[in-house]
Write an enzyme that holds these catalytic residues in place. Structure first.
Site, PDB file in Angstrom:
ATOM      1  CE  LYS A  83      -2.756  -3.305  -6.044  1.00 30.98           C
ATOM      2  NZ  LYS A  83      -3.256  -2.734  -4.788  1.00 30.98           N
TER       3      LYS A  83
HETATM    4  C1  E4P Z   1      -0.913  -2.734  -2.186  1.00 30.02           C
HETATM    5  O1  E4P Z   1      -0.948  -2.625  -3.397  1.00 30.02           O
HETATM    6  C2  E4P Z   1      -2.118  -2.649  -1.343  1.00 30.02           C
HETATM    7  O2  E4P Z   1      -2.980  -1.657  -1.819  1.00 30.02           O
HETATM    8  C3  E4P Z   1      -1.818  -2.248   0.072  1.00 30.02           C
HETATM    9  O3  E4P Z   1      -0.465  -2.022   0.282  1.00 30.02           O
HETATM   10  C4  E4P Z   1      -2.569  -2.954   1.139  1.00 30.02           C
HETATM   11  O4  E4P Z   1      -2.118  -2.517   2.395  1.00 30.02           O
HETATM   12  P1  E4P Z   1      -2.944  -2.634   3.755  1.00 30.02           P
HETATM   13  O5  E4P Z   1      -2.597  -3.923   4.380  1.00 30.02           O
HETATM   14  O6  E4P Z   1      -2.442  -1.464   4.554  1.00 30.02           O
HETATM   15  O7  E4P Z   1      -4.394  -2.516   3.409  1.00 30.02           O
END
Ligand code: E4P
Length: 221
Positions: A83
């Site tokens: 990522k």
């Molecule tokens: C996606 O890859 C992220 O880890 C995640 O969905 C972030 O979500 P949040 O807004 O609940 O932290």
């Protein structure tokens, strides 16, 4: 549509994976920080539990740092996806990393234009965060719908991975919009399984069964 879990909690991943409904996992530094143990060990354990893709995020924000971390993360398991945050250096790193055959999930995407750039740079997955957009009064699903349309218009290889999902309705909307993947907290996946009429229906079936059994037993006595 693929369903991913957005967590680094191995127990929750194992529980839901045993039901055959988990296609992959996404993590981020916030999620990993909540779990005990070393980052790399957590990633390795998730990768050996899950057959599908597991996203692990870099924490460097400069080109060299992101590329070095990505190379290292990709050695942890064959199903690791790196990522990378959607920043200019991240685009540069995505180009370099993806050219080496390492798959990238470009994260922290809040507009369709950001997603278009991520796909162009070579990201295999583009991750719009819809809940965080909803939180500031913008319809997050608009970005998903735009990205799906762009993906289809130009037959882009990048998959639209919807993140920051808060409730089952988000999953349904992402599926109807044509997103490739929805990643969600385990609680959301559990809510997707539930319906009060299922519980009431099962209760009634079992009560009727018991009543009939007792009635039959009293006739034979
Ligand atoms: C996606 O890859 C992220 O880890 C995640 O969905 C972030 O979500 P949040 O807004 O609940 O932290």
């Amino acid at each position: 549509m693929k369903l991913f879990l957005d967590t680094a909690n191995l127990a929750q991943i194992k529980k839901l994976n045993a039901m055959g409904v988990v296609d992959g996992v996404t993590t981020n530094p916030t999620l990993v920080a909540k779990e005990p143990g070393e980052f790399e060990e957590i990633v390795k354990a998730i990768c050996s539990e899950i057959r599908g893709d597991v996203s692990a995020e870099v924490v460097a924000t400069d080109f060299d740092g992101m590329v070095a971390e990505a190379k290292h993360l990709s050695t942890l398991a064959p199903n690791v996806v790196v990522k990378i945050p959607m920043i200019p250096e991240g685009l540069r790193a995505t180009k370099a990393i993806s050219q080496r055959g390492i798959r990238v999930n470009m994260t922290l995407i809040f507009s369709a234009n950001q997603g278009l750039l991520a796909a162009k740079a070579g990201a295999s997955f583009v991750s719009p965060f819809i809940g965080r957009l909803d939180d500031i009064g913008q319809r997050g699903m608009d970005v998903v719908e735009d990205l799906v349309r762009i993906r289809d218009n130009y037959s882009l290889k990048a998959e639209v991975l919807v993140g920051s999902i808060r409730h089952p309705q988000h999953v349904l909307e992402a599926a109807k919009a044509g997103a490739n993947i929805a990643t969600m907290p385990p609680e959301v996946m559990e809510k997707m399984m539930q319906h009060p009429l299922t519980d009431a229906g099962l209760k009634r079936f079992l009560e009727d069964w018991e009543k009939a059994k007792k009635a039959k037993a009293s006739i034979t006595v």
